[in-house]
Design an enzyme around this catalytic site. Structure first.
Site, PDB file in Angstrom:
ATOM      1  N   ARG A  83       0.834  -1.210   0.000  1.00  0.00           N
ATOM      2  CA  ARG A  83       0.000   0.000   0.000  1.00  0.00           C
ATOM      3  C   ARG A  83       0.867   1.259   0.000  1.00  0.00           C
ATOM      4  O   ARG A  83       0.551   2.244  -0.678  1.00  0.00           O
ATOM      5  CB  ARG A  83      -0.968  -0.017   1.195  1.00  0.00           C
ATOM      6  CG  ARG A  83      -2.133   0.952   1.075  1.00  0.00           C
ATOM      7  CD  ARG A  83      -1.849   2.328   1.700  1.00  0.00           C
ATOM      8  NE  ARG A  83      -1.381   2.170   3.036  1.00  0.00           N
ATOM      9  CZ  ARG A  83      -0.305   2.790   3.525  1.00  0.00           C
ATOM     10  NH1 ARG A  83       0.382   3.648   2.801  1.00  0.00           N
ATOM     11  NH2 ARG A  83       0.082   2.576   4.764  1.00  0.00           N
ATOM     12  N   GLY A  93      -1.802 -17.388  20.049  1.00  0.00           N
ATOM     13  CA  GLY A  93      -0.751 -17.972  20.881  1.00  0.00           C
ATOM     14  C   GLY A  93       0.577 -17.981  20.138  1.00  0.00           C
ATOM     15  O   GLY A  93       0.889 -17.048  19.392  1.00  0.00           O
ATOM     16  N   ILE A 118      13.035   7.317   2.726  1.00  0.00           N
ATOM     17  CA  ILE A 118      12.183   7.598   1.573  1.00  0.00           C
ATOM     18  C   ILE A 118      11.708   6.293   0.928  1.00  0.00           C
ATOM     19  O   ILE A 118      12.505   5.519   0.371  1.00  0.00           O
ATOM     20  CB  ILE A 118      12.942   8.483   0.543  1.00  0.00           C
ATOM     21  CG1 ILE A 118      13.501   9.744   1.236  1.00  0.00           C
ATOM     22  CG2 ILE A 118      12.029   8.838  -0.628  1.00  0.00           C
ATOM     23  CD1 ILE A 118      12.483  10.596   1.987  1.00  0.00           C
ATOM     24  N   GLU A 170       4.025   9.732   7.633  1.00  0.00           N
ATOM     25  CA  GLU A 170       2.889  10.609   7.265  1.00  0.00           C
ATOM     26  C   GLU A 170       2.373  11.375   8.475  1.00  0.00           C
ATOM     27  O   GLU A 170       1.180  11.660   8.574  1.00  0.00           O
ATOM     28  CB  GLU A 170       1.745   9.784   6.672  1.00  0.00           C
ATOM     29  CG  GLU A 170       2.114   9.041   5.421  1.00  0.00           C
ATOM     30  CD  GLU A 170       1.962   9.874   4.174  1.00  0.00           C
ATOM     31  OE1 GLU A 170       1.683  11.084   4.308  1.00  0.00           O
ATOM     32  OE2 GLU A 170       2.157   9.329   3.087  1.00  0.00           O
ATOM     33  N   GLY A 215      -0.036  19.525   1.499  1.00  0.00           N
ATOM     34  CA  GLY A 215      -1.247  19.247   0.708  1.00  0.00           C
ATOM     35  C   GLY A 215      -1.207  17.833   0.126  1.00  0.00           C
ATOM     36  O   GLY A 215      -2.236  17.155   0.050  1.00  0.00           O
ATOM     37  N   GLU A 223      14.197  14.665   6.420  1.00  0.00           N
ATOM     38  CA  GLU A 223      15.661  14.749   6.384  1.00  0.00           C
ATOM     39  C   GLU A 223      16.227  14.179   7.683  1.00  0.00           C
ATOM     40  O   GLU A 223      15.489  14.029   8.665  1.00  0.00           O
ATOM     41  CB  GLU A 223      16.090  16.213   6.232  1.00  0.00           C
ATOM     42  CG  GLU A 223      15.596  16.818   4.933  1.00  0.00           C
ATOM     43  CD  GLU A 223      16.173  18.199   4.660  1.00  0.00           C
ATOM     44  OE1 GLU A 223      16.852  18.758   5.549  1.00  0.00           O
ATOM     45  OE2 GLU A 223      15.944  18.688   3.542  1.00  0.00           O
ATOM     46  N   GLN A 279     -15.005 -16.576  27.305  1.00  0.00           N
ATOM     47  CA  GLN A 279     -15.381 -15.156  27.380  1.00  0.00           C
ATOM     48  C   GLN A 279     -14.212 -14.229  27.043  1.00  0.00           C
ATOM     49  O   GLN A 279     -14.392 -13.196  26.393  1.00  0.00           O
ATOM     50  CB  GLN A 279     -15.909 -14.833  28.777  1.00  0.00           C
ATOM     51  CG  GLN A 279     -17.284 -15.424  29.032  1.00  0.00           C
ATOM     52  CD  GLN A 279     -17.859 -14.980  30.369  1.00  0.00           C
ATOM     53  OE1 GLN A 279     -17.165 -14.391  31.187  1.00  0.00           O
ATOM     54  NE2 GLN A 279     -19.124 -15.274  30.591  1.00  0.00           N
TER      55      GLN A 279
END
Ligand code: TGC
Ligand code: FAD
Length: 392
Positions: free
Chosen positions: A97, A347, A170, A371, A245, A140, A287
């Site tokens: 992605r 596990g 990068i 990001e 942007g 940087e 539970q």
């Protein structure tokens, strides 16, 4: 890696809110991930190698420039389709992605939004088809969360610009054909430049020994007196708002993408809990494991609704940067928490590469950092609601 038996959770019938086109686009991406990503991704992640052969497939499902107009080679889709594609790809792997996010929102978007017509025609169709791959250099060594302090700079030499500096962390750098590089001019104003592989003085060493996003290539960008033609300047917008942007668009995609990783972890844990017998009964009948699974599904459902509403706002041009920050922060943290819980449901098996959960968990440690970190997005929300920026 076991066969991919993924079934997507949709507890609130969110599919009913999607158009036929959304579902077609989503299902095509889902099938491609099952066929072309799931069988290979664990091996590539273990070897810390980017599977270059998937570039054509990413282009075919519209993952390169989903919302860029078809006249420039993009898929011409809306923002919800873009989000759904990111969700499905990240269901396979966050690193894959990442490759799509960078190409679409951090390379194609700035050329489309800030470039001139020559630049659009020259680069966008080739980026959409995967013939050219790009990367985005903002971070940087000394300036991560605070890119306004960047030291990379360029000088006007009359017939060209001279670029000096370095970028770190990068994505796609080691194999990218072009880089969108953010640098300051002589008066300290930030501009975007298109730097091409092969320009003398430009190198892209790979960053090794990552425990996260191992199937995504990460590297540095080094500029040692690189002569950049004047026609490679992105003239349409300058200042820090220009790279930020682009980040808005990539962060939006990540808000959806993280849901994919979470869905995969939940679905794997649910299937395992139903099959794994301890103390004479499936662990799903206890539970404690039900609490984990029920809370996972609740959080996924909330994240799905958040992303969908954000997509509607984005389609209307009304999504604010702060709203995008809230969704990126919430959904990535949600996915990381689910990966940690799901890992426990399995596990010891949860730590192996037979299942995708541990890979998702390690990947999400990068996603929660890049990001804009989890902290920075909280500060963006804080500044938006109080009017006081607490960054400094
Ligand atoms: P600040 O004074 O707040 O803003 C400077 C100018 O930018 C404008 N602006 C935005 N514009 C568009 N979108 C946004 N999200 C914006 N946020 C701010 C703002 O209006 C202002 O414009 P103007 O015209 O008044 O000058 O700037 P600041 O220096 O105080 O910084 C604010 C802060 C901390 C929020 C910002 O620096 C930030 O977001 N830092 C995080 C850095 C970051 O996210 N880096 C990401 C690098 S790329 C990456 O990680 C790719 S991973 C790829 C992958 O593999 O998927
Ligand atoms: P720092 O900014 O040094 O932050 C360190 C810690 O301090 C964090 O926890 C942070 O939240 C906290 N902190 C910072 N400032 C404040 C503050 N004011 N108040 C409170 N806490 C604060 N960048 C690109 O430009 N292009 C890419 O393609 C790209 N790809 C990446 C791929 C990977 C795998 C990774 C891990 C990173 C990538 N990045 C990329 C870089 C990423 O955007 C940065 O790592 C991120 O912005 C954070 O910067 P930093 O790592 O320098 O952390």
């Amino acid at each position: 890696m076991r066969p991919d038996l993924f079934e997507a959770p949709d507890y609130y019938n969110i599919d009913d809110l999607l158009s036929e086109e959304h579902k077609l686009v989503r299902d095509a991406a889902r099938q491609w991930v099952k066929r072309d990503i799931s069988p290979i991704i664990e091996d590539y992640a273990q070897r810390a190698e980017f599977p270059k052969q998937i570039i054509g497939g990413l282009a075919d499902i519209g993952a390169f420039g989903p919302y860029i107009p078809a006249s420039y080679g993009g898929a011409g889709l809306d923002q919800i389709s873009y989000g759904l594609i990111m969700q499905e790809i990240e269901r396979g792997d966050s690193g894959v992605r990442s490759t799509a996010s960078v190409q679409s929102s951090l390379v194609m978007y700035p050329i489309y939004a800030y470039g001139n017509e020559n630049q659009r025609k020259k680069y966008l169709p080739k980026l959409a088809s995967g013939e050219l791959m790009g990367c985005f250099g903002l971070t940087e060594p000394n300036h991560g969360s605070n890119p306004s302090g960047m030291e990379t700079k360029f000088k006007d030499m009359g017939d060209h610009y001279l670029l000096n500096g370095a970028k770190l962390w990068i994505s796609n750098a080691p194999f990218a054909d072009i880089a969108i590089v953010w640098a300051k001019n002589e008066v300290g104003r930030i501009h975007g430049l298109i730097v091409e592989r092969g320009m003398p003085g430009f190198s892209t060493p790979e960053t090794h020994h990552k425990w996260s996003l191992r199937a995504s290539a990460t590297g540095e960008l080094i500029f040692d007196n690189v002569k950049v033609p004047k026609e490679n300047l992105l003239e349409g917008k300058n200042g820090l708002g220009a790279p930020l942007g682009c980040l808005d668009s990539a962060r939006y995609g990540i808000a959806w993408g993280a849901i994919g990783a979470a869905m995969d972890c939940y679905d794997t844990a649910l299937r395992y809990a139903k099959e794994r017998i301890q103390f004479g009964k499936p662990i799903a009948a206890t539970q404690l494991q039900q609490k984990k699974l029920a809370e996972m599904l609740t959080e996924i459902t909330k994240a799905q609704l958040l992303a969908l509403r954000l997509g509607q706002l984005k389609n209307q041009g009304k999504a604010s940067s702060a709203q995008i920050s809230m969704a990126k922060r919430n959904n990535v943290a949600m996915a990381l928490n689910i990966a940690r819980e799901a890992r426990q449901v399995l596990g010891a098996m949860g730590i192996t590469g037979d299942y995708s959960i541990m890979r998702h968990m390690m990947n999400l440690e990068s996603v929660i950092t890049y990001e804009g970190t989890h902290d920075i997005h909280l500060l963006i929300t804080g500044a938006d609601i109080t009017g006081f920026a607490a960054f400094e």
